[in-house]
Design an enzyme around this catalytic site. Structure first.
Site, PDB file in Angstrom:
ATOM      1  N   GLN A 108      10.508  35.860 -23.896  1.00 48.04           N
ATOM      2  CA  GLN A 108       9.519  35.670 -24.956  1.00 48.04           C
ATOM      3  C   GLN A 108       8.852  36.974 -25.405  1.00 48.04           C
ATOM      4  OE1 GLN A 108       5.544  32.956 -25.628  1.00 48.04           O
ATOM      5  NE2 GLN A 108       6.919  32.407 -24.014  1.00 48.04           N
TER       6      GLN A 108
ATOM      7  N   SER B  47      -3.085  32.815 -20.519  1.00 51.38           N
ATOM      8  CA  SER B  47      -1.887  32.043 -20.810  1.00 51.38           C
ATOM      9  C   SER B  47      -1.085  32.777 -21.876  1.00 51.38           C
ATOM     10  CB  SER B  47      -2.254  30.630 -21.265  1.00 51.38           C
ATOM     11  OG  SER B  47      -1.148  29.777 -21.083  1.00 51.38           O
ATOM     12  N   GLU B  48       0.240  32.769 -21.718  1.00 52.22           N
ATOM     13  CA  GLU B  48       1.107  33.636 -22.529  1.00 52.22           C
ATOM     14  C   GLU B  48       1.013  33.365 -24.025  1.00 52.22           C
ATOM     15  OE1 GLU B  48       4.919  32.574 -20.923  1.00 52.22           O
ATOM     16  OE2 GLU B  48       5.164  30.876 -22.263  1.00 52.22           O
ATOM     17  N   ASN B  49       0.609  32.141 -24.407  1.00 48.87           N
ATOM     18  CA  ASN B  49       0.564  31.816 -25.823  1.00 48.87           C
ATOM     19  C   ASN B  49      -0.672  32.384 -26.516  1.00 48.87           C
ATOM     20  OD1 ASN B  49      -0.584  29.800 -24.080  1.00 48.87           O
ATOM     21  ND2 ASN B  49      -0.972  28.556 -25.888  1.00 48.87           N
ATOM     22  N   SER B  89      -0.433  39.427 -26.238  1.00 49.27           N
ATOM     23  CA  SER B  89      -0.397  38.643 -25.006  1.00 49.27           C
ATOM     24  C   SER B  89       0.658  39.191 -24.048  1.00 49.27           C
ATOM     25  CB  SER B  89      -0.097  37.180 -25.332  1.00 49.27           C
ATOM     26  OG  SER B  89      -0.272  36.392 -24.187  1.00 49.27           O
TER      27      SER B  89
END
Lengths: 228, 224
Positions: A108, B47-49, B89
């Site tokens: 990601q 959190s990665e988002n 992030s």
């Protein structure tokens, strides 16, 4: 307020005008947050084919990317996490197992950084992520300062489809909470950038300190619920 | 001899998080950790988002689907929290700005290799998400998992047979049987559930284990 620049379009058909078969589409969103569902529906309705889609997720069975997949519109998915809780019945799973869709799996952070490079005019970057794993196959490994890195190349889109919160006629955008995710980077990395927003506001309403995506990056803005 | 429950493993991990630390929790077993963080400890969860200082799931009916965690579940944000885009992030993750990442795993090797993203099975849908970024970027990688697989195979192995997420990154392992720390000398057992001997633990562990006493740490009882 008068002025020659106006990014606002009134119909979804205008928002996606000129996008053709074979386009590479950067599609915003993480899970269900930040996916421009109206634009997704418009692309589905237009029946575009042979698309390459860059999206963090592979569709959840909701009326998101799943409908392009179900409609056979996608040739290739570039994605970090194509699995979903609905994956046992989702279109991506079926297509992938049947060998009817190409998957480029990208970590990601590498996915977003490749788009950041594309949007920032950079030729690529070296990352420690993926070294020594199956996802390093075919990539240049370079030792820098005693650590191994993989060379990753920029990822450009023909189109970016984003979900934002507010916009003004110059195309300045704000976002809502974690629906921001990939939007600001995708807005830099595509030739045509289209944002679907909750609200269109008068010029001067947005606090310049709160603008996350400056209008120079945005070509078209459509409001949620606009006519097709 | 009673192995810890999943919630007891989570409680043990939560107790180990230092006050003032910035922590990313992976999906799966680490999801249980926030429920057990002691109230007097300030832990900032990432959190990665694109969120720092997330709080618990809101009460039913108050979910905001634009406010979710990496597991795509509704959360809340605490005072002092922030939102940011995915590039920042992952810079926070990859750039070494997080103190600890707590991850689930299929396998961990004695050298700290981590396998947690794919079983490698032919019909598996490959999905990596942020697993590789997290494994490489956080200053410490803690793994929490059942000591053995459902089929009774050791998960702590000499060499991972599942596809690797990253090499030589895991620093600490919390299981339902023991707490292990990776050192230069090898995997050291720091805590073990009462009634289980080191020899019996070794039988369920493929990688060689050292007793904490040998490293001068003392083998302590593991309590959830």
């Amino acid at each position: 307020m008068s002025g020659s620049i106006n990014r606002r379009v009134t119909r979804y058909a205008e928002a996606i005008a000129g996008i053709g078969d074979g386009a590479t589409i950067l599609l915003g969103g993480f899970g269900g947050a930040g996916v421009p569902l109206g634009l997704v529906a418009a692309i589905a309705e237009a029946g575009l084919r042979d698309l390459t889609v860059v999206s963090n997720n592979g569709g959840s069975g909701e009326p998101d990317l799943s409908i392009w997949l179900a409609g056979g519109q996608v040739r290739k998915l570039i994605c970090s996490y194509p699995k979903s809780k609905a994956s046992s019945t989702s279109s991506f799973t079926d297509l992938y197992r049947a060998g009817k869709i190409e998957l480029e799996l990208v970590p990601q952070g590498t996915l977003v950084e490749r788009m950041r490079c594309a949007g920032a005019g950079l030729g690529g970057f070296y990352t420690p992520v993926g070294v020594g794993t199956a996802l390093a196959q075919g990539k240049e490994v370079r030792n820098l300062g005693g650590r191994d890195y993989l060379l990753e190349l920029p990822l450009h889109g023909d189109v970016a489809l984003l979900r934002a919160h507010q916009a003004d006629r110059l195309g300045n955008l704000t976002y809502d909470k974690t629906a921001r995710n990939f939007g600001p980077v995708m807005a830099t990395a595509a030739a045509l950038v289209v944002a679907e927003v909750d609200a269109f506001v008068a010029l001067g309403t947005l606090d310049p300190e709160a603008v996350v995506t400056p209008g120079v990056l945005v070509d078209r803005v459509v409001t949620v619920g606009a006519p097709r | 001899m009673t192995p810890l429950t999943r919630d007891q493993i989570a409680r043990r991990v939560a107790r180990a998080l230092p006050d003032g630390s910035f922590v990313n929790l992976g999906i799966g077993l680490p999801d249980l950790v926030p429920n057990h963080i002691p109230a007097d400890r300030e832990i900032i969860l990432h959190s990665e988002n694109g969120i720092l200082h997330l709080g618990p799931r809101p009460p039913a009916g108050q979910e905001d689907w634009n406010l979710i965690n990496a597991g795509k579940q509704p959360v809340t944000i605490r005072p002092g929290g922030s939102y940011f885009d995915s590039a920042l992030s992952f810079a926070i993750m990859r750039g070494g700005h997080l103190d600890i990442s707590v991850l689930g795993a299929f396998q961990v090797s004695g050298d700290g290799d981590l396998a947690n993203w794919s079983t490698g099975a032919a019909d598996d849908i490959p999905a990596v998400g942020g697993a590789m970024d997290l494994a490489v970027g956080a200053r410490e990688i803690w793994v929490m998992m059942e000591h053995s697989s459902r089929q009774g195979q050791p998960r702590i192995v000499r060499r991972c047979t599942y596809p690797l997420t990253a090499r030589a990154v895991v620093t600490r392992i919390f299981t339902n049987l023991a707490v292990l720390v990776r050192t230069e000398a090898g995997l050291v057992v720091e805590e073990i559930i009462p009634g289980l001997t080191l020899a019996a633990l070794q039988q369920q562990t493929d990688a060689p284990l050292l007793a904490g006493t040998q490293a001068g740490r003392g083998l302590a009882p593991l309590e959830g």
